[in-house]
Design a protein around this motif. Sequence first.
Motif, PDB file in Angstrom:
ATOM      1  N   THR A 171      30.419  77.644  24.655  1.00  0.00           N
ATOM      2  CA  THR A 171      30.871  76.638  25.702  1.00  0.00           C
ATOM      3  C   THR A 171      32.473  76.277  25.218  1.00  0.00           C
ATOM      4  N   ALA A 172      32.745  76.331  23.974  1.00  0.00           N
ATOM      5  CA  ALA A 172      34.120  76.069  23.344  1.00  0.00           C
ATOM      6  C   ALA A 172      35.165  77.362  23.902  1.00  0.00           C
ATOM      7  N   LEU A 173      34.487  78.655  23.707  1.00  0.00           N
ATOM      8  CA  LEU A 173      35.343  79.704  24.316  1.00  0.00           C
ATOM      9  C   LEU A 173      35.389  79.527  25.744  1.00  0.00           C
ATOM     10  N   LEU A 174      34.482  79.506  26.528  1.00  0.00           N
ATOM     11  CA  LEU A 174      34.427  79.163  27.850  1.00  0.00           C
ATOM     12  C   LEU A 174      35.502  77.998  28.390  1.00  0.00           C
ATOM     13  N   ASN A 175      35.718  77.064  27.617  1.00  0.00           N
ATOM     14  CA  ASN A 175      36.419  75.837  27.965  1.00  0.00           C
ATOM     15  C   ASN A 175      37.916  76.334  27.972  1.00  0.00           C
ATOM     16  N   THR A 225      22.150  69.312  26.719  1.00  0.00           N
ATOM     17  CA  THR A 225      23.234  68.625  27.132  1.00  0.00           C
ATOM     18  C   THR A 225      24.236  68.109  26.091  1.00  0.00           C
ATOM     19  N   ALA A 226      23.692  67.839  24.870  1.00  0.00           N
ATOM     20  CA  ALA A 226      24.441  67.001  23.779  1.00  0.00           C
ATOM     21  C   ALA A 226      25.232  68.315  22.952  1.00  0.00           C
ATOM     22  N   ALA A 227      24.516  69.481  23.028  1.00  0.00           N
ATOM     23  CA  ALA A 227      25.389  70.686  22.239  1.00  0.00           C
ATOM     24  C   ALA A 227      26.354  71.133  23.037  1.00  0.00           C
ATOM     25  N   TYR A 228      26.312  71.030  24.633  1.00  0.00           N
ATOM     26  CA  TYR A 228      27.287  71.694  25.479  1.00  0.00           C
ATOM     27  C   TYR A 228      28.238  70.567  25.215  1.00  0.00           C
ATOM     28  N   ARG A 229      28.296  69.285  25.109  1.00  0.00           N
ATOM     29  CA  ARG A 229      29.459  68.141  25.169  1.00  0.00           C
ATOM     30  C   ARG A 229      30.141  68.516  23.789  1.00  0.00           C
ATOM     31  N   VAL A 230      29.729  68.966  22.872  1.00  0.00           N
ATOM     32  CA  VAL A 230      30.532  69.212  21.572  1.00  0.00           C
ATOM     33  C   VAL A 230      31.568  70.396  21.782  1.00  0.00           C
ATOM     34  N   GLY A 231      31.068  71.430  22.416  1.00  0.00           N
ATOM     35  CA  GLY A 231      31.887  72.564  22.580  1.00  0.00           C
ATOM     36  C   GLY A 231      32.905  72.075  23.698  1.00  0.00           C
ATOM     37  N   ASP A 232      32.476  71.503  24.734  1.00  0.00           N
ATOM     38  CA  ASP A 232      33.420  71.334  26.100  1.00  0.00           C
ATOM     39  C   ASP A 232      34.610  70.352  25.334  1.00  0.00           C
ATOM     40  N   GLY A 233      34.506  69.577  24.408  1.00  0.00           N
ATOM     41  CA  GLY A 233      35.705  68.925  24.012  1.00  0.00           C
ATOM     42  C   GLY A 233      36.543  69.559  23.080  1.00  0.00           C
ATOM     43  N   PHE A 239      36.181  64.401  23.588  1.00  0.00           N
ATOM     44  CA  PHE A 239      36.003  63.884  24.943  1.00  0.00           C
ATOM     45  C   PHE A 239      34.745  63.026  25.381  1.00  0.00           C
ATOM     46  N   SER A 240      33.603  63.521  24.505  1.00  0.00           N
ATOM     47  CA  SER A 240      32.080  62.906  24.714  1.00  0.00           C
ATOM     48  C   SER A 240      32.162  61.958  23.634  1.00  0.00           C
ATOM     49  N   SER A 292      37.266  72.252  33.572  1.00  0.00           N
ATOM     50  CA  SER A 292      36.548  71.242  34.249  1.00  0.00           C
ATOM     51  C   SER A 292      35.165  71.123  33.393  1.00  0.00           C
ATOM     52  N   ALA A 293      34.969  69.879  32.999  1.00  0.00           N
ATOM     53  CA  ALA A 293      33.400  69.604  32.116  1.00  0.00           C
ATOM     54  C   ALA A 293      32.294  69.943  33.495  1.00  0.00           C
ATOM     55  N   SER A 294      32.617  69.266  34.487  1.00  0.00           N
ATOM     56  CA  SER A 294      31.566  69.396  35.429  1.00  0.00           C
ATOM     57  C   SER A 294      31.241  70.815  35.895  1.00  0.00           C
TER      58      SER A 294
END
Length: 530
Positions: free
Chosen positions: A412-416, A448-456, A187-188, A421-423
């Motif tokens: 973040t990946a688990l929470l996702n 923020t970069a670390a968050y983006r990896v787990g978010d996608g 996603f990122s 919603s990313a935001s």
Amino acid sequence: MSELAAQQNSATGQTGVLAWIERTGNRLPDPVFLFLGLIAGLVVLSMIAAAAGWSALHPTEIDEATGQAKVIAATSLLSADNIRTLWVDMPKTFTHFHPLGYVLVVMLGAGVAERSGLFGTAMRAGVSGAPTVLLTPIVAFVAMMGNLAADAAYVVLIPLAGIIFHAAGRHPIAGIAAAFAGVSGGFSANLLPGQLDALLFGITEAAVETVFADFTANIAGNWYFIAAMLVIFLPVIWYVTDRVIEPRLGPWDPARAGSAGANEQVSDELTGAERKGLRRAGLATLFVVGLWLLFTFGPGTPLIDEEASAEARLTPLYQSLVGGFFLLFLLAGWAYGKAAGTVSDHRGLVKMMSESMADMAYYLVLAFTAAHFVAMFAWSNLGLILAVQGADLLKASGLPAWALLMLIVVFTALLNLFVGSASAKWALLAPVLVPMLMLLGITPEMTTAAYRVGDGATNIITPLMVYFPLILIFCQRWQKDFGLGSLAATMLPFSIGLLLSGMVLVGAWVMLDLPLGPGASVFAPVPAAP
């Protein structure tokens, strides 16, 4: 819409871990009401914290009377001052929420590029005529670049990938899976910053300011990192598609196709007008790039602060990128639309911009609640206290920075799996994570970069992902008996591969201390007091 709803309802009969995730996640309220509930809980917590005397030493401010670090005590949100601030400053709290302006400005331009057909045509052009041996990496690359097009990538590229794989004699569901992995799992990952960068860094900026006063976000602060994500994710998606998923699917049997798949009419061939539109859009893009180079290096250097320190000279350039992407998408979309016949006159252009703002209506409601949650978190001083105490705890753990950031990726990946919603997720996490890691010398850009990896990484395996049922329908066009479990099992190897490779990327980036983007580093001293 009824077909989509039917697919969603049919999913409830499934069993296993994914079914549990679906049931649990469906019990969560809409993110808007999730934030309202969190605000109510925050009010109660602030009252308890104030009564218990929770406090922390401010990491940067000095008390002039004592010469010691300033003590910051928890404040009840039901205090007279906070109640007054809530109601008197409500319009200011909302309109000064940094992501709001960033996202709306970029979307004014991106909406034109999407509605004129530029995004969809560019994606079709990217995958049409691809050699069979390179079909998977080309689809994956275009899919990750298609993130700039937001929803258009899901509704245009993913079904098109199935058609192209079918035409090449390959299993169409493998094409759908590769495109879904690129668009949503990656996603990122992208070669260019876009609307997601504006959204996330706006939230990051607000989170920093809850503790460290003024901070200006640089939406290009992850540019190099997200480009590296694309480079790393591309071979992962290629390998998983060709060596894991397609062999598992077996030889493609057209007799298994549903009626929609058997009679699919969507074409990847471009018309003459569309090709002309792409050329015009390319020229418009070059014009905007040239204009920004002129502003940066031309007479007067308006986008360089010649009087600032070496570290801050390019700050105006970074701040201008929101406007730059707005103009790039606007002019490229307009140029494409005029040539392709999708934009008739300036009234059509204004209509497209207006429609893009209409699409942001839900985001405005979400932003209103998120803005007040972030602001009230700051008013209570709980953000600062949790950041200081959390930073002390992390220091005592002795974990290196790369390990801490990899843990954030996993969390973040688990929470996702439950909050898509990313935001919404970042608005929940950033007020604590960003200041806490800043106190350890880790920059907001790196967090923020670390968050983006787990978010996608886990987008593609959770039934709560908004497009998950739609992807299921795309698959069933080709294979009628393809169910929710089939889709989750197909996408799981992608999810694992993207998560592991993303964690390795984060760890390596931190250990090598590479720049994350122009003017953005992994480490920085704790900010000084204002």
